[in-house]
Design an enzyme around this catalytic site. Structure first.
Site, mmCIF file in Angstrom:
data_model
loop_
_atom_site.group_PDB
_atom_site.id
_atom_site.type_symbol
_atom_site.label_atom_id
_atom_site.label_comp_id
_atom_site.label_asym_id
_atom_site.label_seq_id
_atom_site.Cartn_x
_atom_site.Cartn_y
_atom_site.Cartn_z
ATOM 1 N N GLN A 107 4.254 9.496 119.637
ATOM 2 C CA GLN A 107 5.447 9.943 119.270
ATOM 3 C C GLN A 107 6.303 8.559 118.915
ATOM 4 O O GLN A 107 6.960 8.412 117.972
ATOM 5 C CB GLN A 107 6.235 10.826 120.353
ATOM 6 N N HIS A 111 7.787 5.791 114.889
ATOM 7 C CA HIS A 111 9.047 4.811 114.343
ATOM 8 C C HIS A 111 8.676 3.487 113.689
ATOM 9 O O HIS A 111 8.121 2.894 114.272
ATOM 10 C CB HIS A 111 10.073 4.667 115.649
ATOM 11 N N GLU A 118 -0.562 -3.202 120.293
ATOM 12 C CA GLU A 118 -0.727 -2.295 121.490
ATOM 13 C C GLU A 118 -2.161 -2.869 122.065
ATOM 14 O O GLU A 118 -2.955 -3.661 121.451
ATOM 15 C CB GLU A 118 -0.974 -0.948 120.779
ATOM 16 N N ASN A 218 14.876 -4.644 115.443
ATOM 17 C CA ASN A 218 16.278 -5.080 115.591
ATOM 18 C C ASN A 218 17.352 -3.751 115.936
ATOM 19 O O ASN A 218 16.998 -2.729 116.126
ATOM 20 C CB ASN A 218 16.711 -5.789 113.897
ATOM 21 N N HIS A 220 19.703 -2.315 114.859
ATOM 22 C CA HIS A 220 20.156 -1.239 113.789
ATOM 23 C C HIS A 220 18.963 -0.039 114.103
ATOM 24 O O HIS A 220 19.136 1.064 113.906
ATOM 25 C CB HIS A 220 20.129 -1.470 112.254
ATOM 26 N N HIS A 224 18.944 3.822 115.563
ATOM 27 C CA HIS A 224 18.218 5.003 115.164
ATOM 28 C C HIS A 224 17.056 5.592 116.072
ATOM 29 O O HIS A 224 17.235 6.852 116.472
ATOM 30 C CB HIS A 224 17.442 4.581 113.826
ATOM 31 N N ARG A 229 15.696 9.684 120.266
ATOM 32 C CA ARG A 229 14.803 9.643 121.262
ATOM 33 C C ARG A 229 15.599 9.841 122.549
ATOM 34 O O ARG A 229 14.882 10.439 123.776
ATOM 35 C CB ARG A 229 13.728 8.835 121.423
HETATM 36 C C1 LIG Z 1 12.887 16.029 118.298
HETATM 37 C C2 LIG Z 1 11.841 15.562 117.279
HETATM 38 C C3 LIG Z 1 10.820 16.359 116.922
HETATM 39 C C4 LIG Z 1 9.874 15.841 116.121
HETATM 40 N N1 LIG Z 1 8.816 16.538 115.570
HETATM 41 C C5 LIG Z 1 7.835 16.286 114.938
HETATM 42 C C6 LIG Z 1 6.768 17.136 114.349
HETATM 43 O O1 LIG Z 1 6.661 18.358 114.502
HETATM 44 N N2 LIG Z 1 5.573 16.778 113.632
HETATM 45 C C7 LIG Z 1 6.037 15.476 113.047
HETATM 46 O O2 LIG Z 1 4.902 15.098 112.366
HETATM 47 N N3 LIG Z 1 7.108 14.504 113.481
HETATM 48 C C8 LIG Z 1 7.833 15.034 114.308
HETATM 49 N N4 LIG Z 1 8.826 14.010 114.678
HETATM 50 C C9 LIG Z 1 9.109 12.679 114.191
HETATM 51 C C10 LIG Z 1 9.938 12.390 112.836
HETATM 52 O O3 LIG Z 1 9.631 13.463 111.989
HETATM 53 C C11 LIG Z 1 9.876 11.342 112.534
HETATM 54 O O4 LIG Z 1 8.836 10.798 112.050
HETATM 55 C C12 LIG Z 1 10.245 10.157 113.505
HETATM 56 O O5 LIG Z 1 11.383 10.627 114.558
HETATM 57 C C13 LIG Z 1 10.680 8.631 113.224
HETATM 58 O O6 LIG Z 1 11.759 8.863 112.503
HETATM 59 P P1 LIG Z 1 12.225 7.950 111.282
HETATM 60 O O7 LIG Z 1 11.274 8.203 110.338
HETATM 61 O O8 LIG Z 1 13.599 8.301 110.778
HETATM 62 O O9 LIG Z 1 11.946 6.380 111.934
HETATM 63 P P2 LIG Z 1 11.465 5.189 111.567
HETATM 64 O O10 LIG Z 1 10.199 5.276 111.154
HETATM 65 O O11 LIG Z 1 11.949 4.128 112.195
HETATM 66 O O12 LIG Z 1 12.309 4.915 109.930
HETATM 67 C C14 LIG Z 1 13.590 4.677 110.057
HETATM 68 C C15 LIG Z 1 14.109 5.010 108.665
HETATM 69 O O13 LIG Z 1 13.816 4.339 107.809
HETATM 70 C C16 LIG Z 1 13.313 4.837 106.402
HETATM 71 N N5 LIG Z 1 11.964 4.740 106.303
HETATM 72 C C17 LIG Z 1 10.847 4.327 107.183
HETATM 73 N N6 LIG Z 1 9.938 4.366 106.347
HETATM 74 C C18 LIG Z 1 10.236 5.044 105.256
HETATM 75 C C19 LIG Z 1 9.312 5.703 104.049
HETATM 76 N N7 LIG Z 1 7.922 5.409 104.126
HETATM 77 N N8 LIG Z 1 9.952 6.150 103.276
HETATM 78 C C20 LIG Z 1 11.191 6.370 103.121
HETATM 79 N N9 LIG Z 1 12.085 5.756 104.090
HETATM 80 C C21 LIG Z 1 11.499 5.270 105.113
HETATM 81 C C22 LIG Z 1 14.174 6.124 106.834
HETATM 82 O O14 LIG Z 1 15.409 6.305 106.412
HETATM 83 C C23 LIG Z 1 13.800 6.335 108.482
HETATM 84 O O15 LIG Z 1 14.804 7.343 108.904
HETATM 85 C C24 LIG Z 1 9.870 14.697 115.757
HETATM 86 C C25 LIG Z 1 10.855 13.586 115.906
HETATM 87 C C26 LIG Z 1 12.038 14.072 116.847
HETATM 88 C C27 LIG Z 1 13.023 13.192 117.287
#
Ligand SMILES: Cc1cc2nc3c(=O)[nH]c(=O)nc-3n(C[C@H](O)[C@H](O)[C@H](O)COP(=O)(O)OP(=O)(O)OC[C@H]3O[C@@H](n4cnc5c(N)ncnc54)[C@H](O)[C@@H]3O)c2cc1C
Length: 309
Positions: A107, A111, A118, A218, A220, A224, A229
């Site tokens: 999970q 991000h 790792e 960072n 910011h 997020h 989380r």
């Molecule tokens: C409660 C919960 C339930 C979830 N359930 C599932 C699930 O069932 N299945 C599943 O697969 N995932 C699941 N997730 C994961 C979720 O969909 C996101 O992948 C995860 O929370 C990372 O979020 P993020 O992409 O905003 O974060 P980050 O990867 O840190 O990205 C931060 C921000 O950067 C931008 N960004 C980064 N990369 C890109 C890109 N390639 N294109 C466009 N914008 C980008 C977006 O604005 C994004 O919000 C879950 C998450 C949570 C918190």
């Protein structure tokens, strides 16, 4: 934590450097120290760059510390976060050493805006360390939230589940060692047999085994991450890590932390329909999901927010 690791941490903590860069005493206090989580996990801060003033300094593009009056700085940080003026927060960075079960790491690694390295189980041998939930965390499937837990198991059921978890994880590790043909002390088990490559031997290990990583992000992007989380909808096992990080956050950049709590963590976005519902309620009208055209799920969430506040 092995004796060697503890000694290395003590040595690091004894070593001091002189610097012109700003440091944060509350962060120096915890630097390198593991904060234990779950049964074998931890977070520990390895390094950090910047403080609340660095955010202010970047926002003002100033030559000096950027600080005016403390209250003005605080106000500026609140303003920046409230209005999604996020780049000044990217000027601060934090680096952690993390140890967590593999299913939490899966999970975590979603991000994408952090830098990660790792532990390599292709190169090194994993420890016999697997996560076993506390009995009060063993719960039945929630009926309302497909991604959630409901009531905890009774002690008899919990005992049975824990037994199976331990047996399976132990057996899998025994087989891992058999594949490697190597015992805990690194001695060959059977000289007549070859050891399977580490990258293959590991593949029968369940996802409750622990992994480790260095993780740098960072401020910011960290906010997020924490917003998602540390939220009650996140799975308990990742949430405890995010919550421990909130304490680190408060130590490091207290003004930003307070703004984050106010404008992100404990806030919610209101849809146009929710806003309309509130306006009608303030006028004393009876509002239902149908009145404002909300779906049952949306209405339930909205009611939840109103009840909580
Ligand atoms: C409660 C919960 C339930 C979830 N359930 C599932 C699930 O069932 N299945 C599943 O697969 N995932 C699941 N997730 C994961 C979720 O969909 C996101 O992948 C995860 O929370 C990372 O979020 P993020 O992409 O905003 O974060 P980050 O990867 O840190 O990205 C931060 C921000 O950067 C931008 N960004 C980064 N990369 C890109 C890109 N390639 N294109 C466009 N914008 C980008 C977006 O604005 C994004 O919000 C879950 C998450 C949570 C918190």
């Amino acid at each position: 934590m092995t004796l060697n690791a503890s000694q290395e941490i003590s040595l690091l903590r004894e070593t001091k450097y002189e610097t012109r860069r700003p440091t944060v005493p509350a962060m120096e206090e915890i630097l390198y120290e593991p904060i234990p989580l779950l049964d074998h996990g931890f977070i520990r801060v390895i390094d950090y760059m910047g403080d609340d003033s660095a955010v202010v300094q970047a926002a003002r593009v100033s030559y000096g510390k950027g600080t005016k009056q403390i209250n003005e700085d605080k106000g500026l940080i609140n303003y920046l976060l409230r209005h999604f003026h996020t780049t000044p927060f990217e000027m601060c960075e934090i680096k952690f050493h993390l140890k967590m079960p593999i299913f939490v790491a899966r999970q975590w690694l979603r991000h994408r805006t952090a830098s990660v390295n790792e532990y390599s189980a292709r190169y090194s041998i994993l420890d016999r360390e697997f996560y076993v939930p506390e009995p009060d965390q063993l719960a039945i499937q929630s009926k309302t939230n497909r991604q959630g837990r409901a009531e905890t198991l009774n002690p008899f059921q919990a005992h049975e589940v824990l037994q199976i978890l331990k047996e399976d994880a132990t057996k899998a590790y025994d087989h891992y060692q058999q594949f490697l043909n190597q015992d805990m002390d690194g001695q060959v088990i059977d000289p007549e047999k070859p050891g399977i490559a580490r990258e293959l031997a590991r593949i029968n290990l369940p996802v409750n085994y622990y992994t480790q990583m260095y993780w740098k992000i960072n401020l910011h992007n960290w906010m997020h991450f924490l917003r998602l989380r540390a939220d009650e909808h996140a799975q308990y096992e990742i949430r405890v890590y995010a919550q421990a990080m909130l304490d680190v956050f408060q130590r490091w950049v207290p003004f930003t932390y307070q703004a984050f709590c106010d404008y992100r963590l404990n806030s919610m976005n209101l849809s146009a329909k929710a806003l309309q519902a509130i306006k009608l309620m303030l006028k004393g009208e009876t509002v239902t999901a149908e009145t404002v055209g909300m779906s049952p799920g949306e209405w339930r969430e909205f009611q939840g927010v109103l009840a909580a506040s």
